[in-house]
Write a protein that holds these residues in place. Structure first.
Motif, mmCIF file in Angstrom:
data_model
loop_
_atom_site.group_PDB
_atom_site.id
_atom_site.type_symbol
_atom_site.label_atom_id
_atom_site.label_comp_id
_atom_site.label_asym_id
_atom_site.label_seq_id
_atom_site.Cartn_x
_atom_site.Cartn_y
_atom_site.Cartn_z
ATOM 1 N N UNK A 154 0.814 -1.211 0.000
ATOM 2 C CA UNK A 154 0.000 0.000 0.000
ATOM 3 C C UNK A 154 0.856 1.273 0.000
ATOM 4 N N UNK A 155 1.978 1.280 0.728
ATOM 5 C CA UNK A 155 2.759 2.503 0.899
ATOM 6 C C UNK A 155 4.232 2.338 0.491
ATOM 7 N N UNK A 156 4.550 1.793 -0.679
ATOM 8 C CA UNK A 156 5.967 1.583 -1.019
ATOM 9 C C UNK A 156 6.747 2.886 -1.204
ATOM 10 N N UNK A 157 6.150 3.877 -1.880
ATOM 11 C CA UNK A 157 6.859 5.135 -2.122
ATOM 12 C C UNK A 157 7.036 5.907 -0.822
ATOM 13 N N UNK A 158 5.985 5.989 -0.022
ATOM 14 C CA UNK A 158 6.065 6.734 1.234
ATOM 15 C C UNK A 158 7.103 6.120 2.169
ATOM 16 N N UNK A 159 7.133 4.790 2.281
ATOM 17 C CA UNK A 159 8.109 4.131 3.138
ATOM 18 C C UNK A 159 9.527 4.354 2.631
ATOM 19 N N UNK A 160 9.713 4.255 1.315
ATOM 20 C CA UNK A 160 11.036 4.475 0.746
ATOM 21 C C UNK A 160 11.539 5.886 0.999
ATOM 22 N N UNK A 161 10.665 6.889 0.832
ATOM 23 C CA UNK A 161 11.051 8.277 1.080
ATOM 24 C C UNK A 161 11.413 8.499 2.544
ATOM 25 N N UNK A 162 10.589 7.986 3.445
ATOM 26 C CA UNK A 162 10.809 8.216 4.879
ATOM 27 C C UNK A 162 12.116 7.584 5.355
ATOM 28 N N UNK A 163 12.381 6.350 4.924
ATOM 29 C CA UNK A 163 13.607 5.672 5.368
ATOM 30 C C UNK A 163 14.839 6.367 4.793
ATOM 31 N N UNK A 164 14.791 6.767 3.523
ATOM 32 C CA UNK A 164 15.924 7.479 2.923
ATOM 33 C C UNK A 164 16.123 8.841 3.588
ATOM 34 N N UNK A 165 15.019 9.492 3.892
ATOM 35 C CA UNK A 165 15.072 10.769 4.595
ATOM 36 C C UNK A 165 15.755 10.580 5.953
ATOM 37 N N UNK A 166 15.379 9.543 6.685
ATOM 38 C CA UNK A 166 15.987 9.239 7.979
ATOM 39 C C UNK A 166 17.475 8.927 7.824
ATOM 40 N N UNK A 167 17.834 8.212 6.770
ATOM 41 C CA UNK A 167 19.242 7.905 6.505
ATOM 42 C C UNK A 167 20.040 9.194 6.297
ATOM 43 N N UNK A 168 19.483 10.129 5.528
ATOM 44 C CA UNK A 168 20.159 11.414 5.317
ATOM 45 C C UNK A 168 20.306 12.175 6.629
ATOM 46 N N UNK A 169 19.296 12.074 7.482
ATOM 47 C CA UNK A 169 19.357 12.765 8.778
ATOM 48 C C UNK A 169 20.483 12.198 9.641
ATOM 49 N N UNK A 170 20.589 10.869 9.680
ATOM 50 C CA UNK A 170 21.652 10.232 10.466
ATOM 51 C C UNK A 170 23.029 10.605 9.921
ATOM 52 N N UNK A 171 23.175 10.591 8.599
ATOM 53 C CA UNK A 171 24.456 10.950 7.990
ATOM 54 C C UNK A 171 24.786 12.428 8.198
ATOM 55 N N UNK A 172 23.748 13.268 8.376
ATOM 56 C CA UNK A 172 23.980 14.692 8.616
ATOM 57 C C UNK A 172 24.477 14.944 10.031
ATOM 58 N N UNK A 173 23.810 14.352 11.024
ATOM 59 C CA UNK A 173 24.197 14.619 12.415
ATOM 60 C C UNK A 173 25.527 13.948 12.779
ATOM 61 N N UNK A 174 25.904 12.928 12.030
ATOM 62 C CA UNK A 174 27.203 12.288 12.264
ATOM 63 C C UNK A 174 28.305 12.916 11.413
ATOM 64 N N UNK A 175 27.958 13.965 10.653
ATOM 65 C CA UNK A 175 28.903 14.671 9.782
ATOM 66 C C UNK A 175 29.530 13.760 8.739
ATOM 67 N N UNK A 176 28.810 12.706 8.336
ATOM 68 C CA UNK A 176 29.306 11.836 7.269
ATOM 69 C C UNK A 176 29.153 12.498 5.909
ATOM 70 N N UNK A 177 28.220 13.444 5.809
ATOM 71 C CA UNK A 177 28.035 14.201 4.576
ATOM 72 C C UNK A 177 28.791 15.516 4.665
ATOM 73 N N UNK A 178 29.342 16.004 3.566
ATOM 74 C CA UNK A 178 30.165 17.226 3.614
ATOM 75 C C UNK A 178 29.341 18.448 4.012
#
Length: 611
Positions: free
Chosen positions: A268-292
């Motif tokens: 039922x929610x494949x796109x929404x789940x994919x966006x949310x998990x990727x969004x969360x991944x970007x958030x984790x990589x941001x607070x850990x300074x893994x992204x420039x």
């Protein structure tokens, strides 16, 4: 989960006897006049005329909103670059809220006064090609300083006028083109045009809606290919590999109180789940300074804090209104380009009407209903232009597919979905939240969505003879020219010179709109190269349309609401309007009466009375 979701002891259309939230025929909710379901709708939990319980309507209405979310959000985000708004997420959030609000209005208009099928209305990708082609003209090319985030002051009057004059130009073109769509629909002209438009016209037209956007999607995904690939992987995983996996969810029922049941979440929610998990991944990589953290470094726009101030700046409530960006302007080039998009949108919507009718167990839509549906879609485009979405509206194929998943075809559910869209458009923080999605996540979503749209266009070839060299030539040549000609014109705009500036602009917009080039060539070749109706796919294509007879149920489903045409406005002159329901002769019908057991089946020993 909603505390009112029933238990397995209390049968419900979204829950099977084995405790799985699914779809099978239940007895909850009100059936119109207590009538028995037609054989074509026996697989449905609720037919088009049924009204499910209120809590189920709310739950399924929100689900339809979430199903359309990807397409609704994608349209303003794609237009942002052409409008010079790529560095102004706050204004992007205003556009997202506006398209939510207008989509809600158009959905309610379509359900009550249009085709009257449970179809959601929303922004259309068919308008993106001509819109971007128009915005690429020298007159509307974004100044260099708007491409540099460090030089953009989003609150300055100069910048505000830069993007507002572009969207006002789009508004005017959409409003004028929508009048053409209303004329074609309400006059009944669409029925005449469909005699000459077959699968070999529709396939290249719809395919070329998304194919030319590969450059934009690739640029967004290229901001950080790792994040984009993760988004693609998750969406494909959920929608293709895990779609038949039921997930245990807590529910509460009157008889069994708290317990767990199973729900097909990934289906039922494949796109929404994919966006949310990727969004969360970007958030984790941001607070850990893994992204420039340097703005010029590769992957910087994958950070979630680059647009962090949008949520704090966006108002809690914002009411979109007509003319909010100023008085629309009109140019000949923009109008002709959007008309090409209107034709593509109309053809696609007619296919959606028949698919939706089949899924909800309704008779195929008669001509007057199709005329009314296309006319109301034109009215919806007029409203979208007036409100300033920068786009039009069309029927959403994604939500037609959702009907097949939920097995709930009730009109009332789509009415609730329209109300949800209205509320989301007013709640300003919702649009702001979607405007903060990291760019590579959006790019990954675009790559999946555009691939699906292209495949939908190609799927129309199932009606034609693919062993025919004639058909293969028409489709292949149309697709190739739809990619090659716009590419050449974009690289050599100075070669198109007639001496009349307005005419030059019209030619450039049309020739840089791939779906117009491919659709026109497909239409021209299919109607001039000799071929039988069966070879061209017109026999199979028209077979469904010929079944649209005026039956009693057709009048009940597609007739106007509130007694219009039966108790009010019953003038004989109205019967000559192409969009007005006609109470013609139904023919001889047979009614059989027999006792029914609790399972809804006819007992073998029962005798019946025929009338």
């Amino acid at each position: 989960m909603n505390s009112a979701i029933p238990t397995c002891e209390n049968p419900n259309p979204l829950q099977r006897g084995d405790g799985v939230l699914s779809s099978h025929e239940g007895d909850k909710g009100r059936k119109k006049d207590g009538q028995l379901k037609s054989p074509s709708s026996s697989h449905l939990a609720y037919g088009i005329l049924d009204i499910p319980p209120w809590y189920l309507c709310i739950f399924l209405g929100i689900q339809h909103f979430l199903t359309a979310l990807g397409g609704l959000v994608a349209v303003p985000l794609i237009l942002a670059k052409g409008l010079c708004l790529q560095h102004d997420p706050l204004t992007q959030s205003y556009l997202i809220s506006t398209i939510f609000f207008v989509s809600g209005i158009c959905t309610l208009l379509q359900v009550f006064l249009g085709i009257r099928l449970p179809i959601l209305q929303g922004g259309t990708f068919a308008f993106l090609g001509p819109s971007l082609a128009m915005l690429s003209l020298p007159t509307w090319t974004c100044p260099t300083w708007t491409l540099n985030a460090s030089q953009v002051n989003t609150s300055s009057p100069e910048f505000t006028e830069e993007w507002q004059k572009r969207i006002r130009e789009l508004q005017g073109a959409v409003m004028v083109a929508s009048c053409v769509q209303m004329l074609v629909g309400f006059s009944g002209l669409i029925g005449f045009l469909m005699r000459f438009i077959g699968p070999l016209t529709i396939a290249p037209t719809i395919s070329l809606v998304a194919l030319p956007l590969f450059d934009s999607a690739g640029d967004d995904a290229g901001i950080h290919w790792g994040i984009a690939a993760a988004t693609i992987f998750l969406i494909v995983l959920f929608s293709q590999y895990l779609k038949n996996i039921a997930v245990p969810v807590p529910v509460y029922g009157r008889e069994k109180k708290c317990h767990t049941s199973k729900f097909y979440l990934f289906q039922v929610f494949p796109v929404l789940l994919g966006l949310c998990i990727s969004w969360l991944l970007c958030f984790v990589l941001t607070i850990t300074e893994a992204l420039p953290s340097a703005p010029t470094a590769y992957g910087y726009l994958a950070r979630t804090d680059t647009k962090g101030n949008v949520l704090s700046q966006a108002p809690w409530f914002r009411f979109p209104y007509p003319g909010q960006w100023g008085l629309p302007t009109v140019s000949l080039a923009g109008v002709f380009g959007i008309i090409a998009g209107v034709i593509s949108s109309m053809v696609e919507s007619i296919g959606d009407y028949y698919a939706c009718a089949r899924l909800v167990g309704a008779p195929p839509p008669p001509k007057h209903a199709i005329n009314r549906g296309i006319g109301i879609e034109g009215l919806g485009c007029l409203l979208a232009g007036a409100w300033g979405t920068g786009n039009g509206t069309t029927s959403y194929s994604e939500n037609v597919g959702a009907l097949g998943i939920t097995k709930v075809g009730s009109r009332m559910v789509i009415v609730v979905a329209g109300c949800v869209l209205l509320l989301m458009g007013i709640f300003g923080k919702i649009g702001a939240a979607f405007a903060t999605i990291p760019t590579p996540v959006i790019g990954g979503m675009f790559l999946v969505m555009f691939g699906v749209i292209t495949a939908v266009g190609i799927s129309n070839l199932q009606y034609v003879d693919l062993n025919s060299s004639r058909n293969l030539f028409i489709f292949g040549f149309s697709i190739f020219c739809g990619l090659a000609i716009p590419n050449w014109v974009n690289k050599n705009p100075e070669r198109l010179h007639t001496g009349i500036i307005q005419l030059d602009q019209v030619i450039q917009v049309l020739l840089t709109t791939g779906m117009f080039v491919g659709g026109f060539l497909g239409f021209l070749l299919d109607n001039t190269i000799p071929g039988s109706l069966e070879e061209r796919g017109l026999l199979a294509w028209n077979q469904v349309q010929e079944e649209s007879e005026e039956t009693t149920k057709a009048l009940e489903v597609y007739g106007l609401p509130w007694g219009i045409g039966t108790r009010f406005c019953t003038s004989s002159c109205a019967q000559y309007l192409p969009f007005w329901p006609r109470e013609g002769a139904v023919g001889v019908s047979q009614l059989s009466l027999w006792p029914w057991d609790s399972s809804g089946e006819r007992p073998p020993s029962a005798t019946d009375t025929r009338m």
